[in-house]
Scaffold this motif. Structure first.
Motif, PDB file in Angstrom:
ATOM      1  N   ARG A  76       7.797   1.991   8.292  1.00  0.00           N
ATOM      2  CA  ARG A  76       7.652   3.011   9.335  1.00  0.00           C
ATOM      3  C   ARG A  76       8.151   2.506  10.681  1.00  0.00           C
ATOM      4  N   ARG A  77       7.853   1.239  11.002  1.00  0.00           N
ATOM      5  CA  ARG A  77       8.344   0.672  12.265  1.00  0.00           C
ATOM      6  C   ARG A  77       9.863   0.624  12.298  1.00  0.00           C
ATOM      7  N   ALA A  78      10.458   0.234  11.178  1.00  0.00           N
ATOM      8  CA  ALA A  78      11.919   0.113  11.106  1.00  0.00           C
ATOM      9  C   ALA A  78      12.594   1.464  10.877  1.00  0.00           C
ATOM     10  N   GLN A  79      11.807   2.457  10.486  1.00  0.00           N
ATOM     11  CA  GLN A  79      12.330   3.776  10.124  1.00  0.00           C
ATOM     12  C   GLN A  79      13.392   3.671   9.037  1.00  0.00           C
ATOM     13  N   LEU A  80      13.120   2.818   8.086  1.00  0.00           N
ATOM     14  CA  LEU A  80      14.014   2.582   6.943  1.00  0.00           C
ATOM     15  C   LEU A  80      13.182   2.484   5.675  1.00  0.00           C
ATOM     16  N   GLY A  81      13.619   3.127   4.606  1.00  0.00           N
ATOM     17  CA  GLY A  81      12.963   2.986   3.307  1.00  0.00           C
ATOM     18  C   GLY A  81      11.530   3.477   3.271  1.00  0.00           C
ATOM     19  N   GLN A  82      11.197   4.424   4.127  1.00  0.00           N
ATOM     20  CA  GLN A  82       9.806   4.881   4.194  1.00  0.00           C
ATOM     21  C   GLN A  82       9.350   5.560   2.906  1.00  0.00           C
ATOM     22  N   ARG A  83      10.202   6.405   2.340  1.00  0.00           N
ATOM     23  CA  ARG A  83       9.831   7.105   1.102  1.00  0.00           C
ATOM     24  C   ARG A  83       9.647   6.102  -0.034  1.00  0.00           C
ATOM     25  N   LEU A  84      10.535   5.113  -0.106  1.00  0.00           N
ATOM     26  CA  LEU A  84      10.400   4.068  -1.131  1.00  0.00           C
ATOM     27  C   LEU A  84       9.092   3.302  -0.956  1.00  0.00           C
ATOM     28  N   ALA A  85       8.748   3.006   0.284  1.00  0.00           N
ATOM     29  CA  ALA A  85       7.517   2.251   0.560  1.00  0.00           C
ATOM     30  C   ALA A  85       6.274   3.057   0.206  1.00  0.00           C
ATOM     31  N   VAL A  86       6.295   4.359   0.486  1.00  0.00           N
ATOM     32  CA  VAL A  86       5.152   5.216   0.126  1.00  0.00           C
ATOM     33  C   VAL A  86       4.978   5.232  -1.382  1.00  0.00           C
ATOM     34  N   TRP A  87       6.084   5.462  -2.097  1.00  0.00           N
ATOM     35  CA  TRP A  87       6.001   5.480  -3.555  1.00  0.00           C
ATOM     36  C   TRP A  87       5.626   4.111  -4.108  1.00  0.00           C
ATOM     37  N   GLY A  88       6.095   3.052  -3.449  1.00  0.00           N
ATOM     38  CA  GLY A  88       5.709   1.709  -3.867  1.00  0.00           C
ATOM     39  C   GLY A  88       4.209   1.513  -3.779  1.00  0.00           C
ATOM     40  N   LEU A  89       3.612   1.961  -2.678  1.00  0.00           N
ATOM     41  CA  LEU A  89       2.152   1.858  -2.518  1.00  0.00           C
ATOM     42  C   LEU A  89       1.437   2.667  -3.599  1.00  0.00           C
ATOM     43  N   VAL A  90       1.903   3.882  -3.861  1.00  0.00           N
ATOM     44  CA  VAL A  90       1.289   4.723  -4.895  1.00  0.00           C
ATOM     45  C   VAL A  90       1.359   4.019  -6.249  1.00  0.00           C
ATOM     46  N   VAL A  91       2.526   3.481  -6.580  1.00  0.00           N
ATOM     47  CA  VAL A  91       2.705   2.813  -7.878  1.00  0.00           C
ATOM     48  C   VAL A  91       1.825   1.567  -7.973  1.00  0.00           C
ATOM     49  N   ILE A  92       1.735   0.810  -6.890  1.00  0.00           N
ATOM     50  CA  ILE A  92       0.886  -0.393  -6.900  1.00  0.00           C
ATOM     51  C   ILE A  92      -0.576  -0.019  -7.111  1.00  0.00           C
ATOM     52  N   VAL A  93      -1.039   1.025  -6.447  1.00  0.00           N
ATOM     53  CA  VAL A  93      -2.442   1.440  -6.608  1.00  0.00           C
ATOM     54  C   VAL A  93      -2.698   1.922  -8.032  1.00  0.00           C
ATOM     55  N   VAL A  94      -1.789   2.741  -8.575  1.00  0.00           N
ATOM     56  CA  VAL A  94      -1.952   3.212  -9.958  1.00  0.00           C
ATOM     57  C   VAL A  94      -1.920   2.034 -10.929  1.00  0.00           C
ATOM     58  N   THR A  95      -1.029   1.092 -10.693  1.00  0.00           N
ATOM     59  CA  THR A  95      -0.937  -0.089 -11.553  1.00  0.00           C
ATOM     60  C   THR A  95      -2.205  -0.932 -11.453  1.00  0.00           C
ATOM     61  N   PHE A  96      -2.738  -1.069 -10.240  1.00  0.00           N
ATOM     62  CA  PHE A  96      -3.996  -1.795 -10.041  1.00  0.00           C
ATOM     63  C   PHE A  96      -5.115  -1.123 -10.844  1.00  0.00           C
ATOM     64  N   LEU A  97      -5.195   0.203 -10.755  1.00  0.00           N
ATOM     65  CA  LEU A  97      -6.223   0.935 -11.496  1.00  0.00           C
ATOM     66  C   LEU A  97      -6.020   0.810 -13.000  1.00  0.00           C
ATOM     67  N   ALA A  98      -4.765   0.746 -13.452  1.00  0.00           N
ATOM     68  CA  ALA A  98      -4.488   0.510 -14.875  1.00  0.00           C
ATOM     69  C   ALA A  98      -4.989  -0.871 -15.285  1.00  0.00           C
ATOM     70  N   GLY A  99      -4.851  -1.840 -14.383  1.00  0.00           N
ATOM     71  CA  GLY A  99      -5.380  -3.182 -14.658  1.00  0.00           C
ATOM     72  C   GLY A  99      -6.891  -3.177 -14.784  1.00  0.00           C
ATOM     73  N   VAL A 100      -7.545  -2.432 -13.904  1.00  0.00           N
ATOM     74  CA  VAL A 100      -9.007  -2.300 -13.998  1.00  0.00           C
ATOM     75  C   VAL A 100      -9.370  -1.649 -15.329  1.00  0.00           C
ATOM     76  N   GLY A 101      -8.604  -0.613 -15.705  1.00  0.00           N
ATOM     77  CA  GLY A 101      -8.846   0.046 -16.990  1.00  0.00           C
ATOM     78  C   GLY A 101      -8.622  -0.882 -18.173  1.00  0.00           C
ATOM     79  N   THR A 102      -7.629  -1.736 -18.072  1.00  0.00           N
ATOM     80  CA  THR A 102      -7.368  -2.709 -19.136  1.00  0.00           C
ATOM     81  C   THR A 102      -8.539  -3.672 -19.279  1.00  0.00           C
ATOM     82  N   MET A 103      -9.038  -4.160 -18.137  1.00  0.00           N
ATOM     83  CA  MET A 103     -10.168  -5.098 -18.183  1.00  0.00           C
ATOM     84  C   MET A 103     -11.448  -4.418 -18.686  1.00  0.00           C
ATOM     85  N   ALA A 104     -11.648  -3.166 -18.288  1.00  0.00           N
ATOM     86  CA  ALA A 104     -12.874  -2.463 -18.662  1.00  0.00           C
ATOM     87  C   ALA A 104     -12.876  -2.013 -20.116  1.00  0.00           C
ATOM     88  N   SER A 105     -11.713  -1.559 -20.595  1.00  0.00           N
ATOM     89  CA  SER A 105     -11.694  -0.960 -21.933  1.00  0.00           C
ATOM     90  C   SER A 105     -10.877  -1.744 -22.952  1.00  0.00           C
TER      91      SER A 105
END
Length: 141
Positions: A76-105
């Motif tokens: 956001r500061r650089a005003q470059l790759g913002q959409r990629l960074a947003v989707w990157g955060l979404v994917v990381i959070v979903v992947t993190f939750l998948a990891g929690v699901g893997t450990m739990a189940s």
């Protein structure tokens, strides 16, 4: 302010955060593979090694969420790759939750989702890395 007017330091910050994310993802991948190779140890050294690998895997996963937020702020500061960074955060959070699901189940599908998340996040953060050079190219033109 256009990308060409953004400070060069902002693009360097985005580049650095992208490298951090890619490095952490690579280490996360290797630790995940090590955990899969060790499997369910019977006892002795293998149990200790498995425990260390899994704890490191969890700590890096938490670090990846933090890096993803910092990378989004840098984009956001650089005003470059913002959409990629947003989707990157979404994917990381979903992947993190998948990891929690893997450990739990112990779900193999959740583990597969983690592997898919790794690939998608690596592609997105590769994109933010290359986007950080757009400012340099635009300023030098």
């Amino acid at each position: 302010m256009s990308a060409a007017e953004a400070p060069a330091g902002a693009a360097e910050s985005l580049r650095r955060r992208s490298r951090e994310a890619l490095t952490a993802l690579a280490l996360q991948f290797l630790l995940g593979m090590a955990a899969n190779l060790i499997g369910e140890p019977e006892g002795g050294f293998a149990v200790a090694a498995d425990w260390v690998v899994i704890v490191l895997h969890i700590l890096i996963a938490i670090g990846l969420v933090v890096i993803a937020v910092r990378l989004l702020l840098a984009a956001r500061r650089a005003q470059l790759g913002q959409r990629l960074a947003v989707w990157g955060l979404v994917v990381i959070v979903v992947t993190f939750l998948a990891g929690v699901g893997t450990m739990a189940s112990g779900s193999e599908w959740a583990s597969y989702l983690m592997a898919t998340g790794f690939l998608v996040a690596a592609a997105l953060y590769g994109g933010t890395f290359f986007a950080s050079y757009r400012l340099h190219t635009a300023a030098g033109a």
